[in-house]
Motif scaffolding. Structure first.
Motif, PDB file in Angstrom:
ATOM      1  N   MET A 138       0.851  -1.210   0.000  1.00 13.07           N
ATOM      2  CA  MET A 138       0.000   0.000   0.000  1.00 13.07           C
ATOM      3  C   MET A 138       0.882   1.253   0.000  1.00 13.07           C
ATOM      4  O   MET A 138       1.679   1.439   0.911  1.00 13.07           O
ATOM      5  N   THR A 139       0.732   2.076  -1.010  1.00 13.06           N
ATOM      6  CA  THR A 139       1.515   3.318  -1.059  1.00 13.06           C
ATOM      7  C   THR A 139       0.835   4.388  -0.200  1.00 13.06           C
ATOM      8  O   THR A 139      -0.346   4.270   0.156  1.00 13.06           O
ATOM      9  N   ASP A 140       1.602   5.443   0.083  1.00 11.02           N
ATOM     10  CA  ASP A 140       1.021   6.563   0.831  1.00 11.02           C
ATOM     11  C   ASP A 140      -0.181   7.134   0.086  1.00 11.02           C
ATOM     12  O   ASP A 140      -1.208   7.462   0.683  1.00 11.02           O
ATOM     13  N   ARG A 141      -0.048   7.252  -1.233  1.00 12.63           N
ATOM     14  CA  ARG A 141      -1.151   7.816  -2.017  1.00 12.63           C
ATOM     15  C   ARG A 141      -2.398   6.932  -1.931  1.00 12.63           C
ATOM     16  O   ARG A 141      -3.521   7.423  -1.799  1.00 12.63           O
ATOM     17  N   GLU A 142      -2.189   5.626  -1.997  1.00 12.94           N
ATOM     18  CA  GLU A 142      -3.346   4.711  -1.891  1.00 12.94           C
ATOM     19  C   GLU A 142      -4.022   4.842  -0.526  1.00 12.94           C
ATOM     20  O   GLU A 142      -5.254   4.774  -0.425  1.00 12.94           O
ATOM     21  N   LEU A 143      -3.214   5.039   0.516  1.00 10.08           N
ATOM     22  CA  LEU A 143      -3.807   5.211   1.852  1.00 10.08           C
ATOM     23  C   LEU A 143      -4.587   6.528   1.916  1.00 10.08           C
ATOM     24  O   LEU A 143      -5.677   6.589   2.507  1.00 10.08           O
ATOM     25  N   MET A 144      -4.067   7.566   1.258  1.00  9.50           N
ATOM     26  CA  MET A 144      -4.809   8.834   1.185  1.00  9.50           C
ATOM     27  C   MET A 144      -6.133   8.628   0.437  1.00  9.50           C
ATOM     28  O   MET A 144      -7.162   9.210   0.795  1.00  9.50           O
ATOM     29  N   GLU A 145      -6.109   7.803  -0.594  1.00  7.88           N
ATOM     30  CA  GLU A 145      -7.345   7.538  -1.347  1.00  7.88           C
ATOM     31  C   GLU A 145      -8.369   6.796  -0.486  1.00  7.88           C
ATOM     32  O   GLU A 145      -9.574   7.051  -0.585  1.00  7.88           O
ATOM     33  N   CYS A 146      -7.887   5.914   0.385  1.00 13.76           N
ATOM     34  CA  CYS A 146      -8.797   5.224   1.321  1.00 13.76           C
ATOM     35  C   CYS A 146      -9.434   6.241   2.270  1.00 13.76           C
ATOM     36  O   CYS A 146     -10.636   6.147   2.588  1.00 13.76           O
ATOM     37  N   ALA A 147      -8.622   7.203   2.731  1.00 16.00           N
ATOM     38  CA  ALA A 147      -9.153   8.242   3.630  1.00 16.00           C
ATOM     39  C   ALA A 147     -10.172   9.107   2.899  1.00 16.00           C
ATOM     40  O   ALA A 147     -11.214   9.482   3.450  1.00 16.00           O
ATOM     41  N   GLN A 148      -9.874   9.402   1.654  1.00 19.30           N
ATOM     42  CA  GLN A 148     -10.791  10.206   0.833  1.00 19.30           C
ATOM     43  C   GLN A 148     -12.125   9.472   0.665  1.00 19.30           C
ATOM     44  O   GLN A 148     -13.204  10.075   0.773  1.00 19.30           O
ATOM     45  N   ALA A 149     -12.071   8.178   0.418  1.00 19.55           N
ATOM     46  CA  ALA A 149     -13.306   7.385   0.260  1.00 19.55           C
ATOM     47  C   ALA A 149     -14.087   7.382   1.574  1.00 19.55           C
ATOM     48  O   ALA A 149     -15.320   7.498   1.582  1.00 19.55           O
ATOM     49  N   ALA A 150     -13.377   7.272   2.686  1.00 18.98           N
ATOM     50  CA  ALA A 150     -14.044   7.289   4.001  1.00 18.98           C
ATOM     51  C   ALA A 150     -14.693   8.648   4.241  1.00 18.98           C
ATOM     52  O   ALA A 150     -15.765   8.730   4.858  1.00 18.98           O
ATOM     53  N   ARG A 151     -14.044   9.694   3.769  1.00 20.25           N
ATOM     54  CA  ARG A 151     -14.605  11.047   3.942  1.00 20.25           C
ATOM     55  C   ARG A 151     -15.995  11.149   3.311  1.00 20.25           C
ATOM     56  O   ARG A 151     -16.868  11.866   3.826  1.00 20.25           O
ATOM     57  N   SER A 152     -16.211  10.431   2.245  1.00 22.62           N
ATOM     58  CA  SER A 152     -17.512  10.501   1.561  1.00 22.62           C
ATOM     59  C   SER A 152     -18.629   9.933   2.433  1.00 22.62           C
ATOM     60  O   SER A 152     -19.807  10.158   2.172  1.00 22.62           O
ATOM     61  N   ARG A 153     -18.261   9.193   3.473  1.00 24.52           N
ATOM     62  CA  ARG A 153     -19.268   8.607   4.369  1.00 24.52           C
ATOM     63  C   ARG A 153     -19.428   9.419   5.650  1.00 24.52           C
ATOM     64  O   ARG A 153     -20.139   9.011   6.584  1.00 24.52           O
ATOM     65  N   SER A 154     -18.764  10.583   5.729  1.00 27.80           N
ATOM     66  CA  SER A 154     -18.879  11.462   6.899  1.00 27.80           C
ATOM     67  C   SER A 154     -20.345  11.781   7.202  1.00 27.80           C
ATOM     68  O   SER A 154     -21.137  12.075   6.301  1.00 27.80           O
ATOM     69  N   TYR A 155     -20.684  11.716   8.495  1.00 29.09           N
ATOM     70  CA  TYR A 155     -22.017  12.157   8.933  1.00 29.09           C
ATOM     71  C   TYR A 155     -21.802  13.461   9.694  1.00 29.09           C
ATOM     72  O   TYR A 155     -21.414  13.458  10.870  1.00 29.09           O
ATOM     73  N   SER A 156     -21.963  14.566   8.988  1.00 26.59           N
ATOM     74  CA  SER A 156     -21.624  15.866   9.584  1.00 26.59           C
ATOM     75  C   SER A 156     -22.656  16.942   9.233  1.00 26.59           C
ATOM     76  O   SER A 156     -22.334  17.954   8.612  1.00 26.59           O
ATOM     77  N   PRO A 157     -23.938  16.698   9.633  1.00 28.63           N
ATOM     78  CA  PRO A 157     -24.995  17.643   9.282  1.00 28.63           C
ATOM     79  C   PRO A 157     -24.921  18.960  10.048  1.00 28.63           C
ATOM     80  O   PRO A 157     -25.617  19.911   9.689  1.00 28.63           O
ATOM     81  N   TYR A 158     -24.104  19.030  11.095  1.00 31.24           N
ATOM     82  CA  TYR A 158     -24.047  20.258  11.915  1.00 31.24           C
ATOM     83  C   TYR A 158     -22.890  21.156  11.519  1.00 31.24           C
ATOM     84  O   TYR A 158     -23.059  22.350  11.299  1.00 31.24           O
ATOM     85  N   HIS A 190     -20.887  20.553   8.777  1.00 29.62           N
ATOM     86  CA  HIS A 190     -20.639  20.476   7.331  1.00 29.62           C
ATOM     87  C   HIS A 190     -19.146  20.416   7.040  1.00 29.62           C
ATOM     88  O   HIS A 190     -18.686  20.880   6.008  1.00 29.62           O
ATOM     89  N   PHE A 191     -18.417  19.847   7.977  1.00 25.11           N
ATOM     90  CA  PHE A 191     -16.969  19.646   7.810  1.00 25.11           C
ATOM     91  C   PHE A 191     -16.757  18.139   7.765  1.00 25.11           C
ATOM     92  O   PHE A 191     -17.055  17.423   8.723  1.00 25.11           O
ATOM     93  N   ARG A 192     -16.277  17.677   6.625  1.00 26.03           N
ATOM     94  CA  ARG A 192     -16.243  16.233   6.396  1.00 26.03           C
ATOM     95  C   ARG A 192     -14.805  15.716   6.477  1.00 26.03           C
ATOM     96  O   ARG A 192     -13.917  16.261   5.809  1.00 26.03           O
ATOM     97  N   VAL A 193     -14.623  14.669   7.292  1.00 27.16           N
ATOM     98  CA  VAL A 193     -13.276  14.131   7.511  1.00 27.16           C
ATOM     99  C   VAL A 193     -13.289  12.614   7.318  1.00 27.16           C
ATOM    100  O   VAL A 193     -14.232  11.928   7.725  1.00 27.16           O
ATOM    101  N   GLY A 194     -12.226  12.126   6.690  1.00 25.53           N
ATOM    102  CA  GLY A 194     -12.024  10.680   6.550  1.00 25.53           C
ATOM    103  C   GLY A 194     -10.630  10.317   7.016  1.00 25.53           C
ATOM    104  O   GLY A 194      -9.695  11.123   6.899  1.00 25.53           O
ATOM    105  N   ALA A 195     -10.491   9.126   7.545  1.00 27.84           N
ATOM    106  CA  ALA A 195      -9.184   8.656   7.996  1.00 27.84           C
ATOM    107  C   ALA A 195      -9.010   7.210   7.560  1.00 27.84           C
ATOM    108  O   ALA A 195      -9.985   6.457   7.425  1.00 27.84           O
ATOM    109  N   ALA A 196      -7.760   6.844   7.310  1.00 26.78           N
ATOM    110  CA  ALA A 196      -7.442   5.453   6.953  1.00 26.78           C
ATOM    111  C   ALA A 196      -6.206   5.036   7.728  1.00 26.78           C
ATOM    112  O   ALA A 196      -5.155   5.687   7.639  1.00 26.78           O
ATOM    113  N   LEU A 197      -6.352   3.982   8.489  1.00 25.36           N
ATOM    114  CA  LEU A 197      -5.293   3.492   9.371  1.00 25.36           C
ATOM    115  C   LEU A 197      -4.752   2.185   8.802  1.00 25.36           C
ATOM    116  O   LEU A 197      -5.508   1.220   8.615  1.00 25.36           O
TER     117      LEU A 197
END
Ligand code: THU
Length: 133
Positions: free
Chosen positions: A1-21, A23-30
């Motif tokens: 897994m490259t650093d970029r691929e791990l960033m892409e995993c975090a980006q995909a997780a960000r799309s699932r953020s539940y942040s209705p209050y 409106h700041f969306r964060v994703g993380a990949a460990l």
């Protein structure tokens, strides 16, 4: 897994953020030492203090699955509707990372195009840990 691929995993997780209050969306990949990836997003709550950050979601998922050895953490965050630029982990998340990861642990911040690697020690100098007790 490259650093970029791990960033892409975090980006995909960000799309699932539940942040209705906020409106700041964060994703993380460990990334675990043996190559598995646990993702997390921020999950907000009408009682604001019950909100959990993306980083802690990912770490708690991993630890509760029996993982203890980690290689890197990628974080992608930003305002809803905007491309993520740079999102630093909050102080509470830094402390939780420090519970499970060494000072030289790699933390990737930025977006899938441009990101930078930091060590945990850079983000949390003079940390308080188990060895202080
Ligand atoms: N947030 C994270 O998920 N990670 C951080 O390290 C910074 C803040 C979330 C919490 C809240 O849902 C929103 O971003 C605004 O603070």
């Amino acid at each position: 897994m490259t650093d970029r691929e791990l960033m892409e995993c975090a980006q995909a997780a960000r799309s699932r953020s539940y942040s209705p209050y906020s409106h700041f969306r964060v994703g993380a990949a460990l990334l675990t030492a043996d190559g598995k990836v646990y993702t997390g997003c921020n999950i907000e709550n009408a009682a604001f203090s019950a909100t959990v950050c993306a980083e802690r979601t990912a770490i708690f998922k991993a630890v509760s699955a029996g993982e203890r050895n980690f290689a890197a953490l990628a974080i992608v965050g930003g305002r809803e509707g905007e491309t993520a630029e740079f999102c630093a982990p909050c102080g509470v998340c830094r402390q939780v990372i420090a519970e499970f990861c060494p000072k030289q642990f790699k933390i990737l911040l930025g977006n899938t195009e441009r990101f930078r690697a930091y060590t945990l020690e850079e983000l949390l100098p003079l940390s308080f840990s188990e060895s202080d007790l």
